[in-house]
Design a protein around this motif. Structure first.
Motif, PDB file in Angstrom:
ATOM      1  N   ASP A 162      79.011   5.442 -11.107  1.00  0.00           N
ATOM      2  CA  ASP A 162      78.742   6.054 -12.410  1.00  0.00           C
ATOM      3  C   ASP A 162      77.249   5.948 -12.694  1.00  0.00           C
ATOM      4  O   ASP A 162      76.692   4.846 -12.740  1.00  0.00           O
ATOM      5  N   TRP A 163      76.617   7.111 -12.915  1.00  0.00           N
ATOM      6  CA  TRP A 163      75.168   7.178 -13.010  1.00  0.00           C
ATOM      7  C   TRP A 163      74.718   7.725 -14.355  1.00  0.00           C
ATOM      8  O   TRP A 163      75.390   8.566 -14.956  1.00  0.00           O
ATOM      9  N   SER A 164      73.572   7.249 -14.817  1.00  0.00           N
ATOM     10  CA  SER A 164      72.956   7.839 -16.003  1.00  0.00           C
ATOM     11  C   SER A 164      72.380   9.196 -15.631  1.00  0.00           C
ATOM     12  O   SER A 164      72.144   9.501 -14.465  1.00  0.00           O
ATOM     13  N   ALA A 165      72.172  10.038 -16.642  1.00  0.00           N
ATOM     14  CA  ALA A 165      71.559  11.345 -16.406  1.00  0.00           C
ATOM     15  C   ALA A 165      70.118  11.161 -15.940  1.00  0.00           C
ATOM     16  O   ALA A 165      69.388  10.310 -16.465  1.00  0.00           O
ATOM     17  N   PRO A 166      69.666  11.909 -14.940  1.00  0.00           N
ATOM     18  CA  PRO A 166      68.290  11.775 -14.451  1.00  0.00           C
ATOM     19  C   PRO A 166      67.264  12.098 -15.538  1.00  0.00           C
ATOM     20  O   PRO A 166      67.412  13.063 -16.282  1.00  0.00           O
ATOM     21  N   LYS A 167      66.222  11.271 -15.586  1.00  0.00           N
ATOM     22  CA  LYS A 167      65.115  11.460 -16.519  1.00  0.00           C
ATOM     23  C   LYS A 167      63.802  11.472 -15.754  1.00  0.00           C
ATOM     24  O   LYS A 167      63.645  10.781 -14.756  1.00  0.00           O
ATOM     25  N   PRO A 168      62.812  12.247 -16.222  1.00  0.00           N
ATOM     26  CA  PRO A 168      61.545  12.348 -15.489  1.00  0.00           C
ATOM     27  C   PRO A 168      60.728  11.067 -15.545  1.00  0.00           C
ATOM     28  O   PRO A 168      60.689  10.375 -16.559  1.00  0.00           O
ATOM     29  N   LEU A 169      60.068  10.754 -14.441  1.00  0.00           N
ATOM     30  CA  LEU A 169      59.092   9.679 -14.368  1.00  0.00           C
ATOM     31  C   LEU A 169      57.690  10.269 -14.494  1.00  0.00           C
ATOM     32  O   LEU A 169      57.498  11.483 -14.391  1.00  0.00           O
ATOM     33  N   ASP A 170      56.717   9.410 -14.654  1.00  0.00           N
ATOM     34  CA  ASP A 170      55.322   9.851 -14.675  1.00  0.00           C
ATOM     35  C   ASP A 170      54.796   9.956 -13.236  1.00  0.00           C
ATOM     36  O   ASP A 170      53.779   9.373 -12.863  1.00  0.00           O
ATOM     37  N   VAL A 171      55.548  10.691 -12.414  1.00  0.00           N
ATOM     38  CA  VAL A 171      55.193  10.937 -11.015  1.00  0.00           C
ATOM     39  C   VAL A 171      55.467  12.410 -10.755  1.00  0.00           C
ATOM     40  O   VAL A 171      56.588  12.878 -10.959  1.00  0.00           O
ATOM     41  N   PRO A 172      54.476  13.186 -10.326  1.00  0.00           N
ATOM     42  CA  PRO A 172      54.690  14.627 -10.124  1.00  0.00           C
ATOM     43  C   PRO A 172      55.600  14.903  -8.939  1.00  0.00           C
ATOM     44  O   PRO A 172      55.716  14.104  -8.010  1.00  0.00           O
ATOM     45  N   ASN A 173      56.237  16.073  -8.959  1.00  0.00           N
ATOM     46  CA  ASN A 173      57.018  16.553  -7.821  1.00  0.00           C
ATOM     47  C   ASN A 173      56.849  18.053  -7.712  1.00  0.00           C
ATOM     48  O   ASN A 173      56.742  18.751  -8.711  1.00  0.00           O
ATOM     49  N   ASN A 174      56.847  18.549  -6.485  1.00  0.00           N
ATOM     50  CA  ASN A 174      56.554  19.946  -6.192  1.00  0.00           C
ATOM     51  C   ASN A 174      57.750  20.677  -5.604  1.00  0.00           C
ATOM     52  O   ASN A 174      57.586  21.651  -4.876  1.00  0.00           O
TER      53      ASN A 174
END
Length: 394
Positions: A242-254
């Motif tokens: 059971d996982w929490s909903a994904p949230k953005p980190l202060d790390v970019p992604n392309n």
């Protein structure tokens, strides 16, 4: 002339590991390969100290001549072995290999197999070795739900359960896959891979390549690639199911792959591209917009946008960076670039050598504490780099 190209030409001669040009704290090599295109490396360390690297190679991603390859860095050796071909289905493009050491001295190889550029047709296959990857059993189907993809390793929980991160490439009937509606989840096995149960990660549309590890406090962290080319996303779990909903980190992604590992001191090490959509002046229609086949003859309509919009393809895949977190993945303040370039990836065509991406990294730590990293170099080679954690401080 670009110093990266000169360096590559020198290193590629013998595939031996050597000290990097102008950096005595870094070792590197190019893995031997017979293929025009090489992509999606994954590293795995065996109990005897051997390190294995698997990847896919062929003419071009999505073309049926793409197969799985493996090279070995034997314990005590300073050169990677010649590539060995581990799959050969002439009807499907075989991609994204991952290795897993199962109980009973069984080494699992799992990988995807898809029709052309249609990731919604992918299934997951498996081969098992009882001698550390020297010989392999027959090819079997592990997950037969069309559109199931793997990219990251299986992990074993303290309870004995196995967690295999997957993502589902979803389309409506008649639609062509472009990545707008992909979601992540975990396949869970309580009987060492005999049976599996799927658990979807909530609110995970566009968050893919789920990479899971157990932290020092016993909780689980998952990091994700973003189809929106904005940030690395994170979610957490207490039980792996059971996982929490994904949230953005202060790390970019392309919208390109990442990978992290938990170090012996509890720190986390992440390899990724320090880039996002804001760095791009161009945009590709899809990952496979330069492949033509009978199934792309116009019979399929383009996919509609999902609830979050349309996937972003074409953001530069460079630099290749290494980051360290000392707080369980909340922040990643220590960062240093492994490779720098323009990261051009508006085509996957390796035959014409127009792609200049550094991408799809893998990272492991060996018992001596060294960090070992493998990644795609211009879609032509797999590059290997080894540094210490202290290297990130410069």
């Amino acid at each position: 002339m670009n110093t990266n190209i000169v360096e590559a030409a020198n290193i590629a001669m013998d595939h031996g590991i050597r000290t990097a040009y102008a950096d005595a704290q870094r070792k590197e090599a190019f893995l031997p390969t017979p293929c025009i295109q090489n992509h999606a490396a994954n590293l795995h360390v065996l109990d005897n100290g051997d390190m294995l690297c698997v990847w896919f190679g062929g003419t071009q991603e999505g073309i049926p001549d793409v197969s799985i390859y493996m090279s070995r860095l034997a314990a005590g050796s300073n050169a990677w072995s010649p590539a060995e071909k581990l799959s050969n289905d002439p009807t499907r493009s075989e991609q994204n290999p991952v290795l897993f050491s199962a109980p009973g001295n069984r080494l699992w190889l799992i990988y995807t197999a898809q029709l052309s550029g249609h990731q919604n047709t992918a299934i997951v296959r498996r081969r098992i070795s009882a001698d550390g990857g020297k010989t392999w059993g027959p090819v079997e189907t592990l997950f037969d739900r069309p559109g199931t993809f793997v990219r990251q390793p299986i992990i074993t929980l303290e309870s004995g359960a196995w967690i295999c991160p997957v993502f589902l490439c979803r389309t409506e009937p008649g639609e062509r896959w472009v990545g707008n509606d992909d979601v992540s989840g975990v396949m869970v096995s309580d009987d060492q891979g005999a049976t599996w149960t799927f658990k979807e990660v909530p609110e995970s549309v566009g968050c893919v390549h789920m990479n899971v590890h157990v932290l020092q406090d016993g909780s689980l962290l998952a990091l994700y690639r973003s189809r929106w080319a904005d940030f690395v996303y994170a979610s957490r779990s207490a039980n792996g199911r059971d996982w929490s909903a994904p949230k953005p980190l202060d790390v970019p992604n392309n919208n390109s792959s990442i990978q992290f590992t938990v170090l012996k001191n509890g720190h986390l090490a992440l390899v990724f591209n320090e880039s996002d959509a804001s760095h791009s002046n161009e945009r590709r229609a899809s990952l496979y917009d330069d492949i033509e086949d009978s199934e792309d003859s116009g019979e399929l309509r383009d996919q509609k946008a999902s609830e979050r919009g349309t996937a972003f393809w074409g953001a530069p895949r460079s630099p290749m960076s290494l980051a360290i977190s000392e707080d369980g993945g909340k922040t990643w303040r220590r960062r240093r670039n492994l490779e720098i370039g323009d990261g051009y990836c508006m085509t996957n065509n390796s035959a014409e050598q127009r792609n200049r991406e550094y991408s799809y990294p893998s990272i492991v730590q060996s018992p001596d504490g060294a960090l070992h990293i493998a990644f795609t170099w211009f879609r032509q080679k797999i590059k290997y780099v080894s540094v210490a954690e202290s290297w990130v401080r410069g």
